[in-house]
Design a protein around this motif. Structure first.
Motif, mmCIF file in Angstrom:
data_model
loop_
_atom_site.group_PDB
_atom_site.id
_atom_site.type_symbol
_atom_site.label_atom_id
_atom_site.label_comp_id
_atom_site.label_asym_id
_atom_site.label_seq_id
_atom_site.Cartn_x
_atom_site.Cartn_y
_atom_site.Cartn_z
ATOM 1 N N TYR A 68 -17.613 -12.977 -19.548
ATOM 2 C CA TYR A 68 -17.453 -11.671 -19.696
ATOM 3 C C TYR A 68 -17.268 -11.133 -18.328
ATOM 4 O O TYR A 68 -17.664 -11.851 -17.262
ATOM 5 C CB TYR A 68 -18.613 -11.047 -20.525
ATOM 6 C CG TYR A 68 -19.745 -11.211 -20.035
ATOM 7 C CD1 TYR A 68 -20.852 -12.125 -20.484
ATOM 8 C CD2 TYR A 68 -20.512 -10.596 -19.064
ATOM 9 C CE1 TYR A 68 -22.071 -12.480 -20.164
ATOM 10 C CE2 TYR A 68 -21.780 -10.749 -18.537
ATOM 11 C CZ TYR A 68 -22.612 -11.977 -19.067
ATOM 12 O OH TYR A 68 -23.823 -11.777 -18.790
ATOM 13 N N ARG A 79 -20.153 -7.672 -25.703
ATOM 14 C CA ARG A 79 -20.519 -6.527 -24.928
ATOM 15 C C ARG A 79 -19.368 -5.946 -24.448
ATOM 16 O O ARG A 79 -18.207 -6.356 -24.603
ATOM 17 C CB ARG A 79 -20.905 -7.311 -23.258
ATOM 18 C CG ARG A 79 -21.981 -7.889 -23.553
ATOM 19 C CD ARG A 79 -21.856 -8.978 -22.417
ATOM 20 N NE ARG A 79 -23.160 -10.125 -22.524
ATOM 21 C CZ ARG A 79 -24.155 -10.087 -21.948
ATOM 22 N NH1 ARG A 79 -24.721 -9.276 -21.209
ATOM 23 N NH2 ARG A 79 -25.144 -11.263 -22.245
ATOM 24 N N ASP A 91 -21.561 -4.622 -18.629
ATOM 25 C CA ASP A 91 -21.697 -5.990 -19.285
ATOM 26 C C ASP A 91 -23.012 -5.831 -19.777
ATOM 27 O O ASP A 91 -23.606 -6.696 -20.800
ATOM 28 C CB ASP A 91 -21.595 -7.016 -18.064
ATOM 29 C CG ASP A 91 -22.500 -6.730 -16.809
ATOM 30 O OD1 ASP A 91 -22.417 -5.617 -16.129
ATOM 31 O OD2 ASP A 91 -23.512 -7.178 -16.581
ATOM 32 N N ASN A 92 -23.780 -4.847 -19.634
ATOM 33 C CA ASN A 92 -25.030 -4.668 -20.155
ATOM 34 C C ASN A 92 -25.092 -3.650 -21.500
ATOM 35 O O ASN A 92 -26.124 -3.140 -21.818
ATOM 36 C CB ASN A 92 -26.115 -4.194 -19.323
ATOM 37 C CG ASN A 92 -26.415 -5.384 -18.318
ATOM 38 O OD1 ASN A 92 -26.247 -6.407 -18.608
ATOM 39 N ND2 ASN A 92 -27.014 -5.058 -17.193
ATOM 40 N N ASP A 123 -30.590 -6.430 -22.300
ATOM 41 C CA ASP A 123 -30.864 -6.852 -20.843
ATOM 42 C C ASP A 123 -31.916 -5.963 -20.312
ATOM 43 O O ASP A 123 -31.720 -4.981 -19.638
ATOM 44 C CB ASP A 123 -29.595 -6.599 -20.014
ATOM 45 C CG ASP A 123 -29.133 -7.938 -19.269
ATOM 46 O OD1 ASP A 123 -30.239 -8.391 -18.449
ATOM 47 O OD2 ASP A 123 -28.060 -8.584 -19.248
HETATM 48 MG MG MG Z 1 -26.670 -8.802 -17.924
#
Ligand code: MG
Ligand code: AMP
Length: 486
Positions: free
Chosen positions: A77, A182, A251-252, A261
């Protein structure tokens, strides 16, 4: 096929094109030891609890043994980190596979801290015990608060040392998630994959999380709208309990709408919208009061990735995306206000409700009132030593609030019940979390953490034994700080 362990893997993600991941086994560790196992979650997953406690069970949590039916892989990712686009991927995690649960669920089982992968970018691929237990405590607290979240199944120590600023005991967390898709997964495929691969990812996501979107006239627009709706709901829930994620990089942000996360996250104590705990968030990008805005920013990045699927005509696609994104703010506001009404025991809707809420928040800020205890104090009619409650401004506000409650037909008992179910008596207070981690990490004593977890598992029970967990830490001249990538 179900094993005698109860593992029942079916790994749909591993059947996606190779660009989406790298086959990667966890790197074995020296001497694994089980620190904590979430037996209730294990039961929900349909895994044999007794077997998980055996040497073989612990070897699986450590990555020393691969459970039958698993297909270990590191996911690819990308993501915007503090606004800057970067190629990322699982740098210290391995997805073992998807567990089919007895109640027809499909959940990712992931080892975090399981060693280097092709995406480690110079990192050691490992994790330290403190931060993994911290994720365990806070994610389980979030679950008990009714907030969508990844879960924590187990933490093992590795018997190896992880070097950060100081040598620390290494550990691996087994994380359970609806999926690990994500916003950054879509960004990665848009940036580096083909149109066909983007379509495969979107179809996969619809099938896994939003199957009703497949029936819509424009399934990809429907996917976008669903993700917007779930994220608006999620972030409203964070705001309502005072949760600060701390690192809302794209990405979180999970496509499933779960909180994911747990790095530098923490709960706000004193109500102050500018609150930031993360040591690296110098400019306050991810401050408490900024989270709803950042949610919208991240969703706009998600919408951009879907443009090629929304319409063949680019201009038309942009129009559709913009219209969907413009709904986010309204959705967020309506979820937040509904949640605030519940926190104040309000069942009906009146135009002035928002002003009533905002005026209370402003007073909380002015008198540095503890966020959780203010609402708790209103619920159980106790001042909790809050300066705010002794002020004339608050008395005036309280009169307005009581008048408002009087304009609805619900009885006092019913109002009380709504408030008790909407205002947690306990949250994972920073000093309590630190105290539990200190005992577990430095004295190998997990009893403090287990007691804390038990208290946090019933935040709306309002039990007498929870009272000691409502108190604030002794005054300190150093602000509480949290750390990323630990
Ligand atoms: Mg992360
Ligand atoms: P996070 O801040 O936890 O979302 O992590 C951001 C990125 O850094 C992800 O790609 C992680 O996999 C990676 N990462 C964090 N810590 C480590 C580590 N110790 N070794 C390798 N990669 C890491």
């Amino acid at each position: 096929m179900k094993t005698d362990f109860g593992w029942n893997f079916d790994n749909s993600y591993s059947r996606l094109p190779r660009r989406f991941f790298t086959q990667q086994k966890p790197i074995p560790v020296k001497a694994p030891k089980l620190v904590i196992l979430n037996e209730k979650l294990a039961a929900d997953l349909g895994v044999d609890i007794a077997k998980l406690h055996t040497e073989e069970g612990i070897a699986i949590f450590a990555g020393n043994q691969i459970p039958e039916g698993a297909f270990p892989l590191a996911q690819a990712y990308a993501g915007h980190q503090f606004g800057h686009f970067t190629m990322l991927g699982d740098g210290r995690a391995v997805l073992l596979g998807e567990q089919l649960t007895p109640n027809d669920g499909r959940l990712d089982i992931q080892l975090k801290g399981s060693g280097k992968t092709p995406y480690s970018r110079g990192g050691d691929g490992r994790a330290a015990l403190g931060p993994m237990l911290r994720e365990y405590i806070i994610s389980e607290a979030m679950y008990a608060l009714g907030i969508p979240t990844t879960r924590s199944l187990a933490v093992v120590t590795t018997g190896e040392t992880t070097f950060r600023e100081t040598p620390l005991p290494g550990a691996i967390l087994t994380r359970v998630a609806a999926s690990h898709l994500r916003v950054g997964t879509f960004q990665y495929i848009t940036a580096f994959g083909s149109h066909e691969e983007l379509k495969i990812l979107a179809d996969y996501t619809i099938n896994r999380h939003y199957p009703q979107a497949a029936m819509a006239e424009n399934p990809y627009l429907s996917l976008l709208q669903e993700v917007i709706k779930y994220q608006a709901g999620l972030i409203a829930k964070w705001q309502l309990v005072g949760f600060i994620h701390g690192v809302m990089n794209t990405d979180n942000m999970a496509i499933s709408g779960e909180t994911i996360d747990y790095g530098p996250c923490a709960f706000m104590d004193t109500y102050e919208p500018a609150t930031v705990f993360s040591s690296i968030d110098i400019e306050g990008r991810y401050a408490y009061g900024n989270q709803p805005y950042i949610g919208g920013w991240n969703l706009a990045r998600f919408a951009e990735t879907l443009l090629p699927l929304l319409d063949d005509d680019e201009g038309e696609a942009v129009k559709l995306a913009e219209a969907a994104i413009s709904e986010y703010g309204k959705l967020y506001q309506s979820y937040w206000l509904a949640g605030m009404r519940a926190k104040l025991g309000i069942f009906s809707e009146e135009e002035q409700d928002e002003a009533l809420v905002v005026d209370l928040l402003n007073l909380m800020q002015k008198y540095s009132a503890d966020y959780t205890n203010t609402f708790l104090g209103l619920t159980v009619d106790k001042p909790y030593g809050l300066k705010l409650f002794a002020t004339e401004e608050f008395s005036q506000w309280k009169r307005r609030w009581h008048e408002r409650l009087g304009r609805q037909e619900q009885s006092e008992d019913t109002i009380q019940e709504l408030m008790r179910n909407s205002n947690p008596a306990v949250i994972p207070r920073n000093h309590r979390v630190e105290e539990a981690l200190d005992a577990a990490v430095n004295q190998e004593d997990t009893s403090v953490m287990k007691k804390l977890l038990a208290v946090l598992s019933k935040p709306f029970a309002h039990l007498p034994e929870q009272a000691e967990y409502c108190t604030l830490p002794p005054k300190s001249d150093r602000p509480y700080r949290t750390f990323c990538g630990t």
